[in-house]
Structure formats: structure tokens, C-alpha cells
Design a protein around this motif. Structure first.
Motif, PDB file in Angstrom:
ATOM      1  N   UNK A   6      20.210  30.468  45.567  1.00  0.00           N
ATOM      2  CA  UNK A   6      20.519  31.534  46.516  1.00  0.00           C
ATOM      3  C   UNK A   6      21.204  32.658  45.767  1.00  0.00           C
ATOM      4  N   UNK A   7      20.854  33.883  46.090  1.00  0.00           N
ATOM      5  CA  UNK A   7      21.536  35.050  45.550  1.00  0.00           C
ATOM      6  C   UNK A   7      22.603  35.472  46.550  1.00  0.00           C
ATOM      7  N   UNK A   8      23.812  35.676  46.051  1.00  0.00           N
ATOM      8  CA  UNK A   8      24.961  35.979  46.894  1.00  0.00           C
ATOM      9  C   UNK A   8      25.521  37.345  46.508  1.00  0.00           C
ATOM     10  N   UNK A   9      25.794  38.168  47.492  1.00  0.00           N
ATOM     11  CA  UNK A   9      26.383  39.492  47.248  1.00  0.00           C
ATOM     12  C   UNK A   9      27.894  39.355  47.104  1.00  0.00           C
ATOM     13  N   UNK A  10      28.300  38.800  45.973  1.00  0.00           N
ATOM     14  CA  UNK A  10      29.715  38.630  45.637  1.00  0.00           C
ATOM     15  C   UNK A  10      29.793  38.326  44.138  1.00  0.00           C
ATOM     16  N   UNK A  11      30.892  38.694  43.495  1.00  0.00           N
ATOM     17  CA  UNK A  11      31.037  38.401  42.063  1.00  0.00           C
ATOM     18  C   UNK A  11      31.137  36.897  41.811  1.00  0.00           C
ATOM     19  N   UNK A  12      30.727  36.476  40.625  1.00  0.00           N
ATOM     20  CA  UNK A  12      30.749  35.051  40.259  1.00  0.00           C
ATOM     21  C   UNK A  12      32.153  34.460  40.380  1.00  0.00           C
ATOM     22  N   UNK A  13      33.169  35.239  40.022  1.00  0.00           N
ATOM     23  CA  UNK A  13      34.539  34.723  40.101  1.00  0.00           C
ATOM     24  C   UNK A  13      34.932  34.402  41.543  1.00  0.00           C
ATOM     25  N   UNK A  14      34.509  35.227  42.487  1.00  0.00           N
ATOM     26  CA  UNK A  14      34.803  34.982  43.903  1.00  0.00           C
ATOM     27  C   UNK A  14      34.042  33.753  44.401  1.00  0.00           C
ATOM     28  N   UNK A  15      32.763  33.666  44.047  1.00  0.00           N
ATOM     29  CA  UNK A  15      31.951  32.516  44.462  1.00  0.00           C
ATOM     30  C   UNK A  15      32.555  31.229  43.911  1.00  0.00           C
ATOM     31  N   UNK A  16      32.928  31.242  42.642  1.00  0.00           N
ATOM     32  CA  UNK A  16      33.519  30.055  42.022  1.00  0.00           C
ATOM     33  C   UNK A  16      34.832  29.677  42.718  1.00  0.00           C
ATOM     34  N   UNK A  17      35.639  30.679  43.036  1.00  0.00           N
ATOM     35  CA  UNK A  17      36.909  30.409  43.724  1.00  0.00           C
ATOM     36  C   UNK A  17      36.666  29.746  45.077  1.00  0.00           C
ATOM     37  N   UNK A  18      35.652  30.187  45.799  1.00  0.00           N
ATOM     38  CA  UNK A  18      35.326  29.580  47.092  1.00  0.00           C
ATOM     39  C   UNK A  18      34.804  28.152  46.922  1.00  0.00           C
ATOM     40  N   UNK A  19      33.985  27.943  45.895  1.00  0.00           N
ATOM     41  CA  UNK A  19      33.425  26.615  45.656  1.00  0.00           C
ATOM     42  C   UNK A  19      34.486  25.607  45.223  1.00  0.00           C
ATOM     43  N   UNK A  20      35.564  26.105  44.634  1.00  0.00           N
ATOM     44  CA  UNK A  20      36.612  25.213  44.141  1.00  0.00           C
ATOM     45  C   UNK A  20      37.875  25.262  45.002  1.00  0.00           C
ATOM     46  N   UNK A  21      37.760  25.766  46.207  1.00  0.00           N
ATOM     47  CA  UNK A  21      38.880  25.730  47.157  1.00  0.00           C
ATOM     48  C   UNK A  21      38.874  24.347  47.807  1.00  0.00           C
ATOM     49  N   UNK A  22      39.283  23.349  47.028  1.00  0.00           N
ATOM     50  CA  UNK A  22      39.179  21.960  47.464  1.00  0.00           C
ATOM     51  C   UNK A  22      40.052  21.649  48.669  1.00  0.00           C
ATOM     52  N   UNK A  23      41.191  22.317  48.792  1.00  0.00           N
ATOM     53  CA  UNK A  23      42.034  22.087  49.974  1.00  0.00           C
ATOM     54  C   UNK A  23      41.257  22.427  51.241  1.00  0.00           C
ATOM     55  N   UNK A  24      40.582  23.564  51.233  1.00  0.00           N
ATOM     56  CA  UNK A  24      39.791  23.981  52.390  1.00  0.00           C
ATOM     57  C   UNK A  24      38.615  23.030  52.620  1.00  0.00           C
ATOM     58  N   UNK A  25      37.919  22.651  51.564  1.00  0.00           N
ATOM     59  CA  UNK A  25      36.773  21.748  51.692  1.00  0.00           C
ATOM     60  C   UNK A  25      37.207  20.381  52.244  1.00  0.00           C
ATOM     61  N   UNK A  26      38.362  19.910  51.801  1.00  0.00           N
ATOM     62  CA  UNK A  26      38.871  18.637  52.305  1.00  0.00           C
ATOM     63  C   UNK A  26      39.228  18.742  53.788  1.00  0.00           C
TER      64      UNK A  26
END
Length: 150
Positions: A6-26
Motif C-alpha cells: 500500500x502507498x501511504x501519504x505520510x513520511x516513512x518516519x511517521x508510518x514507522x512510529x504508528x506501526x511501533x506504537x505498541x501501547x496503542x496496539x495492545x
């Protein structure tokens, strides 16, 4: 093996931060009825134990973060009674504000029962691939919405 991008209209650093927000995912998993426990600091070797109900049966999952390259790649391995799964997310910066997310998942059966289950899954592979792609698309859209709303 399932794979999609998927192509996302956001910088890689932001996408990575969202993917690694483990507190939220938990918290999301807890809201869906799962019991999730994390051990260790976030990084390679972090493990999660989860208990949840799926298709009328209680399941136990043990997952491990096996690859963590900031803004580029995440890799996980998980086990559920007789099956092993690997899951990876790769991020490719297409521009400053656009990122391609490539997600793939693979399963291996370790018992006869799991082999039968995996074989039936392979017969329905096309439908599973479509569902997988839809879930990843929804996930990407959520990340994009969070970026445009920030």
C-alpha cells in the motif's frame, strides 16, 4: 504466503512510529477481548503473549519481534499450537511525504492437524489474499488519516 503493498501519504518516519506504537496496539487487542502481555523493552527480542477466542476456541499466541530497523523494516515470528508464523513490514520512502508499505505473512505447520488446516487455507488462498489485502489497506488508511489529522 500472503503479500500486499500500500502507498501511504505520510513520511516513512511517521508510518514507522504508528506501526511501533505498541501501547496503542495492545490496547486495541484488549478492546477486542484479547489478554496481551509484553516482556522486555521494545527492540529485537521483545516478546508478547496473547490469549484470545477465535472461531469458538481459546487460543494462545507467543510472538517475538525478530527484526527492527528504524523507518525501514519490522519482522515478527509467532507460534500458535502447532503452527509457526512469520510476518514482515517493509517501508520504502517514495518521497518525503509518501511511503510504500509492503506486508507479507507466511505460515508453517508443525503438526498433522495444523497441516490439514493449512491445506484447507491454501485451497481458499485467493479469498484469504483478498481479506489480507483489505486489512492492510484499512491499516494504511488509518495511518494516513492520522497523519493528515495531525
Amino acid at each position: 504466503m500472503l503479500s500486499t503493498q500500500e502507498d501511504i501519504s505520510a513520511p516513512a518516519s511517521f508510518v514507522f512510529a504508528r506501526l511501533t506504537d505498541y501501547d496503542n496496539l495492545e490496547r486495541l487487542a484488549l478492546r477486542r477481548g484479547a489478554k496481551v502481555t509484553r516482556s522486555g523493552q521494545i527492540g529485537v527480542g521483545t516478546t508478547w503473549s496473547a490469549e484470545f477466542r477465535l472461531r469458538g476456541k481459546d487460543r494462545k499466541l507467543k510472538g517475538t519481534l525478530v527484526e527492527y530497523v528504524t523507518d525501514e523494516k519490522l519482522g515478527y515470528e509467532a507460534r500458535i499450537k502447532g503452527m509457526e508464523f512469520s510476518f514482515s513490514v517493509e517501508l520504502v520512502a517514495l518521497s518525503r511525504s509518501r511511503t510504500r508499505m509492503v506486508v507479507s505473512a507466511n505460515a508453517k505447520a508443525k503438526t498433522l492437524t495444523a497441516r490439514v488446516l493449512l491445506q484447507s487455507f491454501k485451497l481458499a488462498r485467493q479469498r484469504a489474499q483478498k481479506r489480507f489485502a483489505n486489512r492492510v489497506s484499512d491499516w494504511a488508511e488509518t495511518i494516513e488519516d492520522a497523519y493528515s489529522g495531525s
